[in-house]
Design an enzyme around this catalytic site. Sequence first.
Site, mmCIF file in Angstrom:
data_model
loop_
_atom_site.group_PDB
_atom_site.id
_atom_site.type_symbol
_atom_site.label_atom_id
_atom_site.label_comp_id
_atom_site.label_asym_id
_atom_site.label_seq_id
_atom_site.Cartn_x
_atom_site.Cartn_y
_atom_site.Cartn_z
ATOM 1 N N TYR A 22 0.796 -1.225 0.000
ATOM 2 C CA TYR A 22 0.000 0.000 0.000
ATOM 3 C C TYR A 22 0.833 1.282 0.000
ATOM 4 O O TYR A 22 0.271 2.369 -0.097
ATOM 5 C CB TYR A 22 -0.949 0.001 1.203
ATOM 6 C CG TYR A 22 -1.873 -1.186 1.207
ATOM 7 C CD1 TYR A 22 -2.873 -1.316 0.249
ATOM 8 C CD2 TYR A 22 -1.735 -2.194 2.148
ATOM 9 C CE1 TYR A 22 -3.718 -2.405 0.233
ATOM 10 C CE2 TYR A 22 -2.579 -3.293 2.138
ATOM 11 C CZ TYR A 22 -3.558 -3.396 1.180
ATOM 12 O OH TYR A 22 -4.396 -4.487 1.159
ATOM 13 N N HIS A 99 -8.970 1.540 -5.535
ATOM 14 C CA HIS A 99 -8.105 0.703 -4.702
ATOM 15 C C HIS A 99 -6.659 1.081 -4.985
ATOM 16 O O HIS A 99 -6.293 1.324 -6.142
ATOM 17 C CB HIS A 99 -8.309 -0.783 -5.003
ATOM 18 C CG HIS A 99 -9.664 -1.270 -4.622
ATOM 19 N ND1 HIS A 99 -9.981 -1.633 -3.335
ATOM 20 C CD2 HIS A 99 -10.788 -1.428 -5.356
ATOM 21 C CE1 HIS A 99 -11.246 -2.002 -3.299
ATOM 22 N NE2 HIS A 99 -11.770 -1.881 -4.509
#
Length: 142
Positions: A22, A99
Site C-alpha cells: 500500500y 483501490h
Amino acid sequence: MTILIVNGPNLNLLGEREPEIYGSTTLADIEVLLRAAFPQHSLLFFQSNHEGEIIDRLHAAFRDASLNGLIINPGGFSHTSVALRDALSALRIPKVEVHLSNIHAREAFRHTSVTAGACNGLISGFGVSSYRLGIQALEPLM
C-alpha cells in the site's frame, strides 16, 4: 462541486500497514494531496472500520443534495458486503470505486468486488494516484 471520499476498514493504517503493498503515504497525506490537486472542488473525507457507519454515511449522502460525486475505497468490504453495495446502488450521484493495489493481481478472493457493480467505474492498482484518477473520472459525470 462537492465530492465525498469514503475510506473503509484498515485505511486509517495507511503508511504503516503492509507498505510493500500500500505504500508509505498516509490517509492524511492523501487528503492533503487531493485538496492541492483539486482546489476547485469541495472534498469531504470519511473513514470508518465499521460497515454500519459507512452505510450510515452513504445514507446521509443519499439525502444530501449538495453532493455531486463519490469516491469510495471500501477496502476489504468490497469483496464481501452486499449491504454496502445496496447502499451505493441507492445513491443517485456518480460513483467511482478506487483501490491502491491491483485487486486482480492479488489473492483470488480479492479478484471480485461486489461493490464495484454499483459504481460508474473502478480504478485499481495505481497507488495514491487511484484517488486522483477517480476524481478525474467523476468530473465529466457531475
